[in-house]
Design a protein around this motif. Structure first.
Motif, PDB file in Angstrom:
ATOM      1  N   THR A   1       1.275  -1.184  -0.240  1.00  0.00           N
ATOM      2  CA  THR A   1       0.212   0.329   0.898  1.00  0.00           C
ATOM      3  C   THR A   1       0.869   1.483  -0.172  1.00  0.00           C
ATOM      4  O   THR A   1       1.396   1.704   0.905  1.00  0.00           O
ATOM      5  CB  THR A   1      -0.952   0.126   1.229  1.00  0.00           C
ATOM      6  OG1 THR A   1      -2.115  -1.372   1.261  1.00  0.00           O
ATOM      7  CG2 THR A   1      -1.772   1.151   1.446  1.00  0.00           C
TER       8      THR A   1
ATOM      9  N   GLU B   1       2.360   5.008   0.252  1.00  0.00           N
ATOM     10  CA  GLU B   1       1.750   6.048   0.483  1.00  0.00           C
ATOM     11  C   GLU B   1       3.194   7.193   0.633  1.00  0.00           C
ATOM     12  O   GLU B   1       4.152   6.438   0.524  1.00  0.00           O
ATOM     13  CB  GLU B   1       1.600   6.093   2.087  1.00  0.00           C
ATOM     14  CG  GLU B   1       0.083   4.933   2.464  1.00  0.00           C
ATOM     15  CD  GLU B   1      -0.349   4.983   3.770  1.00  0.00           C
ATOM     16  OE1 GLU B   1      -1.204   5.833   4.225  1.00  0.00           O
ATOM     17  OE2 GLU B   1       0.133   3.956   4.258  1.00  0.00           O
TER      18      GLU B   1
ATOM     19  N   LEU C   1       8.106   7.633  -1.054  1.00  0.00           N
ATOM     20  CA  LEU C   1       6.726   6.731  -1.783  1.00  0.00           C
ATOM     21  C   LEU C   1       7.161   5.122  -1.677  1.00  0.00           C
ATOM     22  O   LEU C   1       7.552   4.402  -1.676  1.00  0.00           O
ATOM     23  CB  LEU C   1       6.606   7.345  -3.292  1.00  0.00           C
ATOM     24  CG  LEU C   1       5.338   6.066  -3.357  1.00  0.00           C
ATOM     25  CD1 LEU C   1       4.040   6.717  -3.000  1.00  0.00           C
ATOM     26  CD2 LEU C   1       4.993   6.362  -5.088  1.00  0.00           C
TER      27      LEU C   1
ATOM     28  N   ASP D   1       5.291   1.273   1.653  1.00  0.00           N
ATOM     29  CA  ASP D   1       4.477   1.267   2.953  1.00  0.00           C
ATOM     30  C   ASP D   1       4.570   1.250   4.320  1.00  0.00           C
ATOM     31  O   ASP D   1       5.631   1.040   4.936  1.00  0.00           O
ATOM     32  CB  ASP D   1       4.299  -0.251   2.509  1.00  0.00           C
ATOM     33  CG  ASP D   1       3.095  -0.957   2.615  1.00  0.00           C
ATOM     34  OD1 ASP D   1       3.115  -1.235   4.107  1.00  0.00           O
ATOM     35  OD2 ASP D   1       1.731  -1.479   2.231  1.00  0.00           O
TER      36      ASP D   1
END
Length: 632
Positions: free
Chosen positions: A342, A344, A380, A382
């Motif tokens: 994921t 972010e 960027l 997880d």
């Protein structure tokens, strides 16, 4: 006729016929009284043209003006012989280079009767000598002018006897500083102790040449990597008269070769890990399918079996084992870069701050654990995998130092050149390093440390998947892992993550949020202020130094507000605000400080008056009010 007269006639006849030498007699005054064939050939005069004339006829006007002919006769008479070389003049006015011998002839009672003069034309010999000298001079000048090679001569004992410009440039010494000293002065202490200079000369004399590469020492004490050739120099009797030594500085070439070799090794390691990743990824996927059947079967048993009480412990054990297997496959997939992440945009400093308590619990109280947070941009990745990677690194460091020792977690910003670290492209990177002073690793262990299931820990102490997970995370995040370690000198493992540069089309811009750059060197204050600005509807970008703030201003031309502390260690907030106006024209600026405005104005003068100032502590409403004021 007596025998002596016959001998005299034969001698006179012999002399008259000699053509390789001009042999003739002079009177006591220097007049020519006899003339042979050689004299006629060299000088160009017939006997009747020259006999009776003074021998100075053959001298140049300059020599006659300096009295050279008379001096020659005087020296011959007083010293018993005169020898000389010089230019002489033929009948046709041309010059030739002559070797001259004049002997006096004395009679009874040492009365001077005259002189015998022998002249030889050695013009060609002189020209050959001059040509050889010119050639030697050109060669000497060539050697002297060469600057890329140190070319110099050694005596048979190894003492320096001459020195060219290249030697001066490479060794950084003048000839006067090295003349007569032993050439071993340029060798390292280790080589001197090993007798390398003596071995070099002995090999050159015995085998006719010595060639090698190694470290050499300049006059200023610095080292360079040298290519060296030593040749022996023998005379015509094969006696050793010295050595010719040529040295070239190939430090740059060696560094380039080492860099190429390191690049090849890195590529080979990358390809190896890629191949292992494909294998482990396939195995992990198949293993996950098996685990899915087991987990689903356990769930069905729980849901459909009326009486599982007597088997509950067995089922619970099966479930825990299946969960552990799932965790292992997750780590394998992370290494293979197939673990779903994921992604972010994360603030590294904030993640570490929020996870610090967990990291500290992993380290025994007897060991030292230090966190040093330098300025880093956002990355960027997880968040959960990032935290797991940090924990893996800290646990490995803890195992390396044991109950005592030092572990540090450091963050810093780095701008990398192309391929400076593995195959990473150039650009800004956040670097997170976990360093310990523990047992360290051998080069072989360090090369294999990222491979799945490779571990040096005792059985049951580790799975060998911790660093594999770290490697997989950085690879999936566009970064890389480096390991620096040596036995007994500890280990430093660095994670490189590309820093994120805001581009049009981001979420914040789509939502129409203005960007605010918050600058403060106190992390707690910085985090709280960022939260305030986010609550006020801004996209807040954090920087804990003026240098980092300037970097961010250069990257984000759309920043609307700069909110900065005034007193900071690297650059004060007033200077930062002035720089910000140059970088982002029209930016709104609000300064803050724990000092009152009076002392600040004494320190910064009129420059402070260019900007609005809010003093600490401030409330959210105060900030909102002042922001509206600076924006109006």
């Amino acid at each position: 006729m007596s025998q002596s007269y016959l001998e005299a006639d034969r001698l006179k006849l012999f002399i008259s016929k000699v053509t390789d030498y001009a042999i003739y007699m002079l009177s006591a005054d220097g007049d020519v009284v006899s003339w042979n064939a050689g004299a006629e050939l060299f000088k160009g005069y017939k006997p009747d043209e020259i006999i009776g004339k003074h021998f100075s006829t053959f001298y140049t006007a300059e020599d006659k003006a300096r009295g050279v002919p008379l001096k020659a006769l005087h020296l011959a008479r007083t010293a018993g012989k005169f020898e000389d070389e010089g230019w002489r003049v033929r009948k046709d006015g041309t010059l030739f280079w002559a070797s001259v011998v004049i002997d006096p002839i004395f009679g009874a009672d040492d009365v001077l009767l005259g002189y015998t003069k022998i002249t030889r034309d050695i013009t060609e010999t002189r020209r050959t000598a001059e040509a050889l000298h010119a050639s030697e001079e050109r060669f000497r000048l060539l050697v002297q002018s060469v600057t890329d090679y140190a070319i110099y001569m050694l005596s048979p004992e190894g003492l320096i006897t001459n020195w060219n410009e290249g030697a001066k440039r490479i060794k950084r010494l003048e000839f006067d500083q090295v003349k007569g000293s032993h050439f071993s002065r340029f060798y390292t202490d280790e080589d001197k102790r090993s007798g390398i200079p003596e071995i070099a000369l002995g090999t050159a004399e015995r085998e006719g040449r010595y060639e090698t590469e190694g470290w050499r020492v300049r006059g200023d004490g610095t080292r360079f990597w040298a290519h060296v050739v030593i040749d022996p120099v023998f005379d015509s009797a094969r006696r050793l008269i010295g050595f010719a030594k040529i040295t070239r500085d190939i430090t740059e070439r060696r560094e380039a070769a080492l860099m190429l070799e390191r690049t090849r090794e890195a590529l080979a390691q990358s390809q190896k890990l890629e191949a292992i990743g494909k294998l482990t990824g396939g195995i992990a996927h198949d293993f996950n399918n098996l685990l899915n059947v087991i987990c689903s079967g356990i769930d069905l048993m729980r849901a459909t079996s009326a009486d599982i009480g007597q088997h509950r412990k067995i089922i619970d054990s099966m479930e825990r084992a299946a969960q552990q297997g799932a965790a292992l496959t997750g780590q394998l997939l992370a290494f293979a870069r197939q673990q779903p992440l994921t992604l972010e945009v994360l603030d590294v400093s904030q993640i570490i701050a929020s996870f610090e308590a967990v990291l500290r619990r992993a380290v025994p109280n007897s060991a030292s654990f230090v966190i040093r947070k330098g300025p880093v941009g956002k990355v960027l990745t997880d968040v959960s995998q990032f935290e797991a990677a940090l924990l893996n690194l800290v646990i490995n460091a803890r195992d390396a130092v044991g109950e005592s020792g030092t572990i540090s977690l450091e963050t810093r910003h780095a701008f990398l050149e192309e391929n400076q670290v593995d195959q990473l492209p150039s650009g800004p990177y956040a670097v997170i390093t976990v360093r310990d002073n523990g047992t360290g690793m051998t080069p072989e262990v360090a090369r294999r440390a990222l491979e799945p299931f490779f571990t040096t820990k005792a059985v049951g102490k580790g799975t060998g998947l911790g660093l594999s997970q770290v490697y997989g995370l950085t690879q999936q995040s566009g970064g890389h892992v480096t390991i620096e370690s040596a036995p007994g000198q500890g280990t430093a493992i660095s994670l490189y993550f590309p820093e994120q540069v805001a581009r049009p089309g981001t979420e914040a811009e789509a939502a129409g949020l203005d960007k605010a750059l918050i600058v403060d060197d106190q992390p707690d204050v910085l985090d709280m202020t960022v939260a305030i600005f986010q609550s006020l509807g801004y996209e807040a970008i954090a920087a804990n130094s003026a240098a980092e703030a300037i970097h961010l201003l250069q990257q984000h031309a759309d920043i609307k507000v700069l909110f900065t502390d005034v007193v900071m260690p690297d650059m004060d907030g007033v200077a930062l605000a002035q720089a910000a106006r140059e970088l982002v024209p029209g930016i709104n600026i609000l300064l803050t400080s724990g000092y009152m405005s009076g002392p600040l104005r004494e320190r910064f003068g009129d420059a402070l008056g260019q900007f609005d100032l809010i003093t600490k502590p401030y409330r959210m409403a105060d900030v909102a009010k002042r922001l509206r004021a600076v924006a109006s």
